[in-house]
Enzyme design. Sequence first.
Site, mmCIF file in Angstrom:
data_model
loop_
_atom_site.group_PDB
_atom_site.id
_atom_site.type_symbol
_atom_site.label_atom_id
_atom_site.label_comp_id
_atom_site.label_asym_id
_atom_site.label_seq_id
_atom_site.Cartn_x
_atom_site.Cartn_y
_atom_site.Cartn_z
ATOM 1 N N GLY A 31 -2.906 2.524 3.502
ATOM 2 C CA GLY A 31 -2.500 2.837 4.868
ATOM 3 C C GLY A 31 -3.620 3.264 5.797
ATOM 4 O O GLY A 31 -3.555 3.027 7.008
ATOM 5 N N GLU A 52 -6.185 10.150 6.291
ATOM 6 C CA GLU A 52 -4.830 9.679 5.941
ATOM 7 C C GLU A 52 -4.207 8.949 7.116
ATOM 8 O O GLU A 52 -4.505 9.245 8.270
ATOM 9 C CB GLU A 52 -3.934 10.890 5.621
ATOM 10 C CG GLU A 52 -3.902 11.273 4.154
ATOM 11 C CD GLU A 52 -2.912 10.430 3.350
ATOM 12 O OE1 GLU A 52 -2.561 9.326 3.782
ATOM 13 O OE2 GLU A 52 -2.510 10.890 2.276
ATOM 14 N N ASP A 53 -3.300 8.050 6.793
ATOM 15 C CA ASP A 53 -2.524 7.392 7.835
ATOM 16 C C ASP A 53 -1.413 8.315 8.334
ATOM 17 O O ASP A 53 -1.266 8.538 9.532
ATOM 18 C CB ASP A 53 -1.923 6.073 7.319
ATOM 19 C CG ASP A 53 -1.195 6.226 5.973
ATOM 20 O OD1 ASP A 53 -1.205 7.338 5.385
ATOM 21 O OD2 ASP A 53 -0.614 5.228 5.504
ATOM 22 N N ASP A 80 3.957 12.775 5.523
ATOM 23 C CA ASP A 80 5.418 12.788 5.642
ATOM 24 C C ASP A 80 5.919 14.066 4.967
ATOM 25 O O ASP A 80 5.961 15.128 5.578
ATOM 26 C CB ASP A 80 5.936 11.509 4.977
ATOM 27 C CG ASP A 80 7.431 11.292 5.111
ATOM 28 O OD1 ASP A 80 8.082 12.073 5.815
ATOM 29 O OD2 ASP A 80 7.965 10.339 4.517
ATOM 30 N N LYS A 99 4.624 14.039 10.322
ATOM 31 C CA LYS A 99 6.041 14.273 10.640
ATOM 32 C C LYS A 99 6.357 15.713 10.265
ATOM 33 O O LYS A 99 6.738 15.986 9.116
ATOM 34 C CB LYS A 99 6.934 13.341 9.813
ATOM 35 C CG LYS A 99 6.732 11.860 10.069
ATOM 36 C CD LYS A 99 7.712 11.067 9.193
ATOM 37 C CE LYS A 99 7.402 9.606 9.148
ATOM 38 N NZ LYS A 99 8.197 8.867 8.154
ATOM 39 N N VAL A 108 8.053 4.716 10.540
ATOM 40 C CA VAL A 108 7.237 3.990 11.518
ATOM 41 C C VAL A 108 6.327 2.982 10.819
ATOM 42 O O VAL A 108 5.964 3.152 9.651
ATOM 43 C CB VAL A 108 6.401 4.955 12.391
ATOM 44 C CG1 VAL A 108 7.309 5.844 13.218
ATOM 45 C CG2 VAL A 108 5.454 5.797 11.553
HETATM 46 P P1 IMP Z 1 4.303 11.934 1.614
HETATM 47 O O1 IMP Z 1 3.806 12.162 0.229
HETATM 48 O O2 IMP Z 1 5.793 12.026 1.687
HETATM 49 O O3 IMP Z 1 3.634 12.814 2.655
HETATM 50 O O4 IMP Z 1 4.027 10.416 1.961
HETATM 51 C C1 IMP Z 1 2.782 9.942 2.345
HETATM 52 C C2 IMP Z 1 2.698 8.430 2.223
HETATM 53 O O5 IMP Z 1 3.989 7.825 2.379
HETATM 54 C C3 IMP Z 1 1.861 7.873 3.338
HETATM 55 O O6 IMP Z 1 0.496 7.826 2.991
HETATM 56 C C4 IMP Z 1 2.471 6.495 3.550
HETATM 57 O O7 IMP Z 1 1.893 5.566 2.678
HETATM 58 C C5 IMP Z 1 3.924 6.683 3.194
HETATM 59 N N1 IMP Z 1 4.772 6.914 4.405
HETATM 60 C C6 IMP Z 1 5.369 8.064 4.769
HETATM 61 N N2 IMP Z 1 6.061 7.924 5.913
HETATM 62 C C7 IMP Z 1 5.852 6.650 6.301
HETATM 63 C C8 IMP Z 1 6.286 5.893 7.447
HETATM 64 O O8 IMP Z 1 6.978 6.363 8.359
HETATM 65 N N3 IMP Z 1 5.870 4.594 7.477
HETATM 66 C C9 IMP Z 1 5.100 4.027 6.514
HETATM 67 N N4 IMP Z 1 4.676 4.697 5.440
HETATM 68 C C10 IMP Z 1 5.043 5.997 5.327
#
Ligand code: IMP
Length: 183
Positions: free
Chosen positions: A48, A103-104, A107, A135, A157
Site C-alpha cells: 500500500g 504507511e498508507d 485502520d 481512521k 477507501v
Molecule cells: P490495521 O491493522 O487495521 O490498521 O490495517 C492496516 C492495513 O489494512 C493497511 O496497511 C491497509 O493495507 C489495510 N486497510 C485498512 N483500511 C483500508 C482501507 O480503507 N482501504 C484499503 N486498505 C485498507
Amino acid sequence: MDASDVADDLDHVLYTKEQVAARLAEVATEIDRDYQGREVLLVGVLNGAIMVMADLSRAMKSHCTMDWMAISSYGSGTKSSGVVRILKDLTTDISGRDVLIVEDIVDTGLTLSYLVQNLRSRGPVSIEVMTMFRKPDAATTAVDVRYIGFDIPNEFVVGYGLDYAGQYRNLTDVGALSAHVYS
Ligand code: IMP
C-alpha cells in the site's frame, strides 16, 4: 486512472491527487525539519505504501535511504483479519538508525503496533511513523503516529496505493468504495 475512470465504483471522492500532493509536501517539510543533520531510513510497508513512499521521498529536500517490509494483515476483504505475519523483511540492519515507518493507512492500528514493536527490538536510535491516512474511529490499538496526511472517516477507501482485492492502487485520487463493489 482517476476518479472519473471508476466513477461507478466510488461512493464519493475524499481527496484529489492535487490535495494529496499538497498535503504530502507539507509533511515532507516537517520531516526535513525534524531530521535536520540526521539521515532518516524510510521503511515502506508494501504494497500500500508504494505511492506515498515514492512521492514523500521525492518531496523531501534532505537525503534519506529506503527499505521495504511486507506484512499480511488483510485478505481480499475489507475487515482486518487480526493476523499479522512478516512476508518480506528489511534488508537493512536498523540498529543505530533513525527509522521512519511509511504507511498508507492506519485502520485498527493492529498492523502498525506489531511493526513498531518488532522494529524497536532491533535497536534503532529512534522509530517514528508517518501515515498518509488514519481512521481515528476505527482504532482498537493505540499507536503513536508522528506524521499524518489526513484523518478520514471509518469507511473503506481506495486509490493512491490503497486496494480492494488488489485493484484500484493505481487510482490517482482517493475515494470511498461503493458498497455494491464488495457486497
Ligand atoms: P490495521 O491493522 O487495521 O490498521 O490495517 C492496516 C492495513 O489494512 C493497511 O496497511 C491497509 O493495507 C489495510 N486497510 C485498512 N483500511 C483500508 C482501507 O480503507 N482501504 C484499503 N486498505 C485498507
